[in-house]
Design a protein around this motif. Structure first.
Motif, PDB file in Angstrom:
ATOM      1  N   GLY A 171      11.963   7.833  -3.260  1.00 37.52           N
ATOM      2  CA  GLY A 171      12.157   9.350  -3.479  1.00 37.52           C
ATOM      3  C   GLY A 171      13.409   9.738  -2.802  1.00 37.52           C
ATOM      4  N   SER A 172      13.898  11.027  -3.476  1.00 42.29           N
ATOM      5  CA  SER A 172      15.172  11.417  -2.850  1.00 42.29           C
ATOM      6  C   SER A 172      14.952  11.915  -1.491  1.00 42.29           C
ATOM      7  CB  SER A 172      15.555  12.542  -3.824  1.00 42.29           C
ATOM      8  OG  SER A 172      16.594  13.285  -3.240  1.00 42.29           O
ATOM      9  N   TYR A 173      15.933  11.296  -0.499  1.00 44.08           N
ATOM     10  CA  TYR A 173      16.059  11.513   0.766  1.00 44.08           C
ATOM     11  C   TYR A 173      14.844  11.357   1.458  1.00 44.08           C
ATOM     12  CZ  TYR A 173      20.445  13.781   0.129  1.00 44.08           C
ATOM     13  OH  TYR A 173      21.845  13.835  -0.312  1.00 44.08           O
ATOM     14  N   GLN A 174      13.913  10.729   0.888  1.00 43.87           N
ATOM     15  CA  GLN A 174      12.508  10.264   1.695  1.00 43.87           C
ATOM     16  C   GLN A 174      12.606   9.107   2.597  1.00 43.87           C
ATOM     17  OE1 GLN A 174       9.596  11.697   1.190  1.00 43.87           O
ATOM     18  NE2 GLN A 174      10.152  13.220  -0.291  1.00 43.87           N
ATOM     19  N   HIS A 175      13.905   8.371   2.644  1.00 47.03           N
ATOM     20  CA  HIS A 175      14.151   7.329   3.452  1.00 47.03           C
ATOM     21  C   HIS A 175      14.205   7.645   4.949  1.00 47.03           C
ATOM     22  CE1 HIS A 175      18.033   8.872   1.937  1.00 47.03           C
ATOM     23  NE2 HIS A 175      18.548   8.698   3.206  1.00 47.03           N
ATOM     24  N   ILE A 176      14.620   8.973   5.153  1.00 43.25           N
ATOM     25  CA  ILE A 176      14.733   9.537   6.463  1.00 43.25           C
ATOM     26  C   ILE A 176      13.664   9.632   7.355  1.00 43.25           C
ATOM     27  CG2 ILE A 176      16.809  10.831   6.179  1.00 43.25           C
ATOM     28  CD1 ILE A 176      15.217  13.373   6.146  1.00 43.25           C
ATOM     29  N   LEU A 177      12.537   9.594   6.454  1.00 44.43           N
ATOM     30  CA  LEU A 177      11.154   9.624   6.917  1.00 44.43           C
ATOM     31  C   LEU A 177      10.513   8.292   7.424  1.00 44.43           C
ATOM     32  CD1 LEU A 177       9.787  12.859   5.245  1.00 44.43           C
ATOM     33  CD2 LEU A 177      10.705  12.639   7.496  1.00 44.43           C
ATOM     34  N   SER A 178      11.209   7.341   6.943  1.00 42.92           N
ATOM     35  CA  SER A 178      10.535   5.893   6.992  1.00 42.92           C
ATOM     36  C   SER A 178      11.083   5.207   8.269  1.00 42.92           C
ATOM     37  CB  SER A 178      11.264   5.016   5.790  1.00 42.92           C
ATOM     38  OG  SER A 178      12.668   4.965   6.221  1.00 42.92           O
ATOM     39  N   ASP A 179      10.680   4.073   8.370  1.00 44.81           N
ATOM     40  CA  ASP A 179      10.909   3.445   9.715  1.00 44.81           C
ATOM     41  C   ASP A 179      12.543   3.178   9.793  1.00 44.81           C
ATOM     42  OD1 ASP A 179       8.361   3.080  10.170  1.00 44.81           O
ATOM     43  OD2 ASP A 179       8.174   0.912   9.294  1.00 44.81           O
ATOM     44  N   TRP A 180      12.723   3.043  11.127  1.00 46.30           N
ATOM     45  CA  TRP A 180      14.305   2.992  11.547  1.00 46.30           C
ATOM     46  C   TRP A 180      14.562   1.551  12.368  1.00 46.30           C
ATOM     47  CZ3 TRP A 180      18.202   6.997  11.594  1.00 46.30           C
ATOM     48  CH2 TRP A 180      17.917   8.179  10.706  1.00 46.30           C
ATOM     49  N   LEU A 181      15.882   1.134  12.031  1.00 46.01           N
ATOM     50  CA  LEU A 181      16.097  -0.216  12.615  1.00 46.01           C
ATOM     51  C   LEU A 181      16.305   0.019  14.283  1.00 46.01           C
ATOM     52  CD1 LEU A 181      18.696  -1.464  10.438  1.00 46.01           C
ATOM     53  CD2 LEU A 181      16.459  -2.124  10.523  1.00 46.01           C
ATOM     54  N   GLY A 182      16.535  -0.961  15.179  1.00 42.90           N
ATOM     55  CA  GLY A 182      16.622  -0.887  16.247  1.00 42.90           C
ATOM     56  C   GLY A 182      15.590  -0.930  17.175  1.00 42.90           C
ATOM     57  N   ARG A 183      15.608  -0.703  18.501  1.00 42.02           N
ATOM     58  CA  ARG A 183      14.511  -1.094  19.473  1.00 42.02           C
ATOM     59  C   ARG A 183      13.562   0.230  19.250  1.00 42.02           C
ATOM     60  NH1 ARG A 183      18.710   0.438  22.860  1.00 42.02           N
ATOM     61  NH2 ARG A 183      18.781   2.315  24.048  1.00 42.02           N
ATOM     62  N   PRO A 184      12.149  -0.266  19.704  1.00 41.66           N
ATOM     63  CA  PRO A 184      11.268   0.854  19.386  1.00 41.66           C
ATOM     64  C   PRO A 184      11.472   2.111  20.370  1.00 41.66           C
ATOM     65  CG  PRO A 184      10.387  -0.940  20.652  1.00 41.66           C
ATOM     66  CD  PRO A 184      11.815  -1.301  20.160  1.00 41.66           C
ATOM     67  N   TRP A 185      11.911   3.073  19.724  1.00 43.21           N
ATOM     68  CA  TRP A 185      12.081   4.403  20.570  1.00 43.21           C
ATOM     69  C   TRP A 185      10.925   5.158  20.995  1.00 43.21           C
ATOM     70  CZ3 TRP A 185      17.049   4.504  21.837  1.00 43.21           C
ATOM     71  CH2 TRP A 185      17.972   3.910  20.867  1.00 43.21           C
ATOM     72  N   GLU A 186      11.133   5.815  22.070  1.00 42.77           N
ATOM     73  CA  GLU A 186       9.797   6.852  22.376  1.00 42.77           C
ATOM     74  C   GLU A 186       9.341   7.651  20.907  1.00 42.77           C
ATOM     75  OE1 GLU A 186      10.596   8.842  25.928  1.00 42.77           O
ATOM     76  OE2 GLU A 186      10.565   7.089  27.271  1.00 42.77           O
ATOM     77  N   SER A 187      10.315   8.086  20.448  1.00 44.85           N
ATOM     78  CA  SER A 187       9.939   8.875  19.258  1.00 44.85           C
ATOM     79  C   SER A 187      11.340   8.475  18.176  1.00 44.85           C
ATOM     80  CB  SER A 187      10.076  10.272  19.642  1.00 44.85           C
ATOM     81  OG  SER A 187      11.018  10.923  19.998  1.00 44.85           O
ATOM     82  N   ALA A 188      10.801   8.754  16.801  1.00 41.55           N
ATOM     83  CA  ALA A 188      11.643   8.445  15.779  1.00 41.55           C
ATOM     84  C   ALA A 188      12.768   9.424  15.731  1.00 41.55           C
ATOM     85  CB  ALA A 188      10.837   8.650  14.525  1.00 41.55           C
ATOM     86  N   PRO A 189      13.933   9.127  15.126  1.00 38.75           N
ATOM     87  CA  PRO A 189      15.142   9.975  15.448  1.00 38.75           C
ATOM     88  C   PRO A 189      14.984  11.209  14.509  1.00 38.75           C
ATOM     89  CG  PRO A 189      15.969   7.666  14.944  1.00 38.75           C
ATOM     90  CD  PRO A 189      14.309   7.503  14.893  1.00 38.75           C
TER      91      PRO A 189
END
Length: 922
Positions: free
Chosen positions: A439-457
């Motif tokens: 979907g359009s700009y739905q990628h920002i709500l998906s998983d993020w790379l890197g170490r497991p943060w306390e909260s998503a960006p």
């Protein structure tokens, strides 16, 4: 014959003197009356023998010959014979009075009144009756009805009522509890005292905060900011001692508040949980943690938002409080000016994290106009210097600092390599979404790379509920912005050209006079060459281009500077790479990696970072396949809406002899989309069978290869797509029943508030999602996996087919350009020919030399008229250009008058002294 006989005979002849016919007496009344009655009897006899149709035609002819008084006589006679006892008030009263009468009815009575007659149905379905009833309950219509649409608010009211969960009072009490539980007088008095104490503490805190802000506020700040951007820039900076004192006071206040809330009586609210203490403990949970944490936890977060984002105002509105945000213009800025904006907003302080919300894909980020930054141009000096300086504003990785790119760079191997190079180059950790949410700009709500943060960006910078609402509307917003940009781009382009010309001319003549230019022929020639190169290049940065060109021409630049002059070829190679070169990295990621890190001393650290980013590949691969299955299911559901809402009722009407569309039109419009539905249902079933017992060693590439071998169905749909739209529009105009059918079914809750043409857009958009998902699947598929080869083959095949779709869109756009030029150029011949396309439109001026005897360097020219040149691949069209102004409006539009059109093979380019180039026909 005597005189008396002749006089008697003359008198008899006068009595039988006729009028209007040869046998109607003129003055003999008795004979005239007798003949009239005989004729009436004869006509009545004929009237009795006629059929009903003949009688109606006779009466119609008679009434046409009657005057107004005679028609009024007929009306009075008819009203006396057949008196009207009842009349429909809606047919005799004005419409606004009838609507006022109906406004007193409740929704149930309105629905019953709609079944009385067609006039009542039309009146009772008006939006002015149903809109107040919906707004009363807070049910707002999610779209704006068209001008000719009625009944939208009624349908919305019925849909909302049908989805309500009705409960009797006893059931509601058992589930939600009650708000008015009996309490004793002591408990009520104690609760009031606690609330009064809490309110007093809050008021004191607000007063203290306002007082401190007023002391440090600059004199030009009014105290009310209209935007979040201005709030972030005008945030006052307190001294360290003052901040410590205020922080200590706030901590004491929070402890007092918590102690007061602990003492409040615990009672159940409507949700069945304890209201005050639990909620406030959760709210203030992070306060004591921050007080005991390290010093870098107090560093702010910074967010950079591009104006290219659709409805960026909604994105800005969803930013959390305390986040420093800057919205920058996508066009007209350079990397250096963007760094200046960031430095000015931060005011010398470092940030804990920095987010960049910009446009891009899985291989590059479209940071600015002309700056599509990827692995190909990352090491260019200007780009490299930008990222190095940007990393200096963020805390180090050991301190928890990171840069969040809201672009799905984690969904491809090229994007992963780009992130790793950025991290190695700047020493700052870069992260991006994996992009497996379609979907359009739905990628920002998906998983993020890197170490497991306390909260998503996303949760660091935004309120997730507002951000999800924005992301759900981006498809519609993007389509709307495309049409707006298309209409406003000529105006902005003309404005930019005028401003650039004025600035260049002002800077030139402020530093050198006309006499110096005429005396220094070398300088004049260099300036003319630079202006001609600028005209050919059409650069977005004219001042920088012209200054670089003049420095190179005069030999004042160093060798490195000369190599970095943004000429047309270099700029296009650096910032506008063709898709073939840009996709080389996707096809050969290992070669790129080896070439980039061949002589890298920190190769071990780079490999360690790559391994860290590619952990849990099996789990991520499963999630990509799961996203593929879920998005395919939603796609098939959208296609089934076309079948269930449109095709099935039209075929049922055709079978019941009440056809809305003919069988041929139904076949033209819906046959291809139904075949696509059948193909994708089979594809969905294959994916379900494959994922039913999914494991790390299972393969899904062969399913895509099977699907890719049957893409001829989509080819037929795309080839017939223009015919489908033309047929639909023709049927809408010619068939009122089909027009009413579309009005009933388009943009309803069942169709997800979409129309039939919008639903037919889904097949073309689906292939972009296929390619992105396959990139992500190949990223998380190891090289030794059995599915690696099939996934790579399927990616190449679907990418090739997507390029075919893009080429079709480009051809249609070219045809639209030709039609638009033929429309705006008055007197223009037919331009629509096979393989013809527009290359460039250039506005020029026709000049006339006043005295040709003067030398070329001293000649004066007169501007005779403005011309516009339309250069096609096979011809040149010349037209005169004028300006048309609309009364009471500041804006103007250009008008074009056709002059001539010449084939390119008949043109001759000559170099003449008085102008750099001239084009004239042979």
């Amino acid at each position: 014959m005597s005189a008396g006989d002749s006089s008697r005979k003359t008198l008899e002849m006068e009595c039988f003197h006729t009028r209007f016919s040869a046998w109607t007496p003129f003055s003999n009344k008795s004979l005239n009356r007798q003949l009239f009655q005989e004729r009436v009897a004869l006509i009545s006899h004929w009237f009795d023998l006629w059929t009903s149709k003949q009688r109606q035609e006779f009466l119609f002819t008679i009434f046409l010959r009657c005057s107004k008084s005679q028609l009024r006589f007929v009306q009075d006679w008819f009203s006396e014979k057949t008196q009207v006892a009842k009349v429909d008030f809606s047919t005799v009263l004005p419409r606004f009075i009838s609507l006022y009468i109906f406004s007193f009815l409740n929704p149930k009575d309105l629905c019953a009144s709609a079944q009385v007659s067609w006039p009542w149905k039309f009146l009772t379905e008006q939006d002015c009756l149903w809109m107040p009833k919906c707004i009363r309950f807070g049910w707002f219509l999610p779209y704006t009805p068209t001008d000719n649409e009625y009944g939208a608010w009624k349908h919305h009211y019925i849909a909302c009522v049908s989805s309500l969960d009705w409960l009797i009072p006893r059931e509601a009490t058992a589930i939600y509890g009650t708000l008015n539980e009996p309490k004793t007088e002591d408990e009520e008095l104690q609760e009031r005292q606690r609330e009064k104490c809490l309110r007093k503490i809050i008021w004191e805190k607000i007063a203290l905060r306002k007082k401190e802000l007023f002391k440090v506020r600059p004199p030009w700040v009014s105290g009310t900011c209209c935007s979040r951007l201005l709030k972030s820039k005008r945030q006052p900076r307190l001294s360290q001692a003052l901040r410590d004192r205020v922080g200590l006071h706030e901590a004491l206040e929070k402890q007092l508040v918590l102690a007061s809330l602990e003492a409040l009586p615990k009672r159940s609210n409507v949700s069945g949980s304890h209201s005050y203490p639990l909620l406030l403990k959760k709210t203030w949970h992070g306060v004591h943690k921050n007080d005991n944490s390290s010093s870098y936890a107090s560093q702010p977060h910074f967010l950079l938002i591009s104006s290219r984002i659709p409805a960026c105002e909604m994105v800005v509105d969803s930013i959390k409080a305390g986040i420093i945000s800057v919205v920058y213009e996508h066009s007209g800025l350079t990397l250096e000016s963007l760094l200046y904006l960031i430095e000015k907003a931060l005011d010398g302080q470092k940030v804990q994290s920095m987010g960049i919300f910009s446009d891009g894909d899985s291989r590059e980020i479209n940071l600015l106009q002309g700056y599509k930054i990827g692995i190909k141009n990352l090491l260019k000096p200007e780009v490299r210097d930008f990222w190095e300086k940007l990393g200096g504003y963020v805390a180090s990785e050991e301190e928890g600092g990171h840069v969040d790119l809201f672009v799905p760079l984690g969904a491809s191997e090229a994007g992963m390599e780009f992130l790793s190079q950025l991290s190695r180059l700047t020493g700052t950790f870069f992260t991006a979404p994996t992009g497996i949410a379609t979907g359009s700009y739905q990628h920002i709500l998906s998983d993020w790379l890197g170490r497991p943060w306390e909260s998503a960006p996303c949760s660091i910078y935004f309120s997730e509920s507002k951000l999800q609402m924005w992301s759900s509307f981006t498809d519609i917003l993007e389509d709307t912005l495309k049409s707006v940009r298309k209409q406003l781009s000529p105006l902005f382009k003309e404005l930019r050209k005028n401003i650039s010309a004025r600035i260049i001319g002002q800077l030139t003549f402020d530093n050198m006079s006309m006499a110096n230019i005429l005396n220094n022929q070398e300088m004049a020639q260099a300036l003319a060459d630079g202006l001609m190169e600028l005209t050919k290049d059409n650069s977005d940065k004219p001042l920088e281009f012209l200054s670089d060109f003049l420095l190179k021409k005069c030999g004042k630049g160093s060798k490195d500077f000369e190599e970095n002059i943004p000429t047309k070829r270099d700029a296009k190679a650096a910032f506008s790479l063709p898709p073939q070169e840009r996709n080389v990295l996707e096809d050969n990621p290992r070669d790129t990696k080896s070439s980039l890190s061949k002589n890298d001393p920190n190769l071990e650290m780079l490999v360690k970072l790559e391994r860290k980013l590619q952990m849990d590949s099996a789990e991520k691969r499963s999630r990509v396949v799961g996203e593929l299955l879920e998005s395919e299911r939603k796609y098939v559901q959208m296609l089934e809406i076309v079948r269930d809402v449109y095709v099935t009722p039209l075929k049922a009407a055709l079978s019941s002899n009440r056809a809305i569309l003919s069988a041929a039109n139904i076949h033209i419009i819906f046959s291809d989309i139904l075949q696509i539905l059948s193909l994708n249902r089979q594809f969905l079933d294959d994916l379900r069978d494959r994922l039913r017992e999914w494991g790390p060693g299972h393969c899904v590439g062969e399913v895509f290869l099977k699907f890719g071998s049957r893409l001829s169905t989509y080819t037929n749909f795309f080839n017939n797509y223009p015919v489908v739209l033309r047929t639909m529009e023709k049927c809408r105009e010619m068939i009122p029943a089909f027009r009413a059918f579309l009005k009933r079914h388009d943009k309803t809750i069942v169709t997800k508030m979409l129309s039939l043409p919008e639903l037919l857009l889904y097949p073309s958009r689906r292939f972009e999602e296929y390619v992105n998902l396959l990139y992500a699947l190949r990223l998380h598929t190891p090289a030794e996996h059995a599915d690696r080869g099939d996934v790579t083959t399927a990616t190449d095949r679907l990418k090739k087919y997507k390029s075919y779709i893009d080429q079709m869109k480009q051809n249609i756009s070219m045809k639209d350009q030709l039609s638009e030029i033929q429309r705006i150029v008055w007197g223009c011949p037919t331009l629509s020919e096979e393989n013809r396309y527009l290359i460039r439109v250039q506005d020029v001026a026709q000049l006339n030399c006043c005295d040709e005897a003067v030398s070329f360097s001293l000649r004066l020219y007169e501007h005779t008229r403005d011309l516009s040149l339309f250069l096609f691949n096979d011809a040149l069209l010349v037209s005169s250009r004028g300006t048309s102004h609309t009364p009471f409006e500041r804006t103007s539009k250009s008008t074009y008058q056709f002059i001539a059109s010449v084939a390119l093979h008949r043109l001759l380019v000559e170099d003449i002294p008085d102008s750099k180039f001239s084009v004239r026909p042979i």
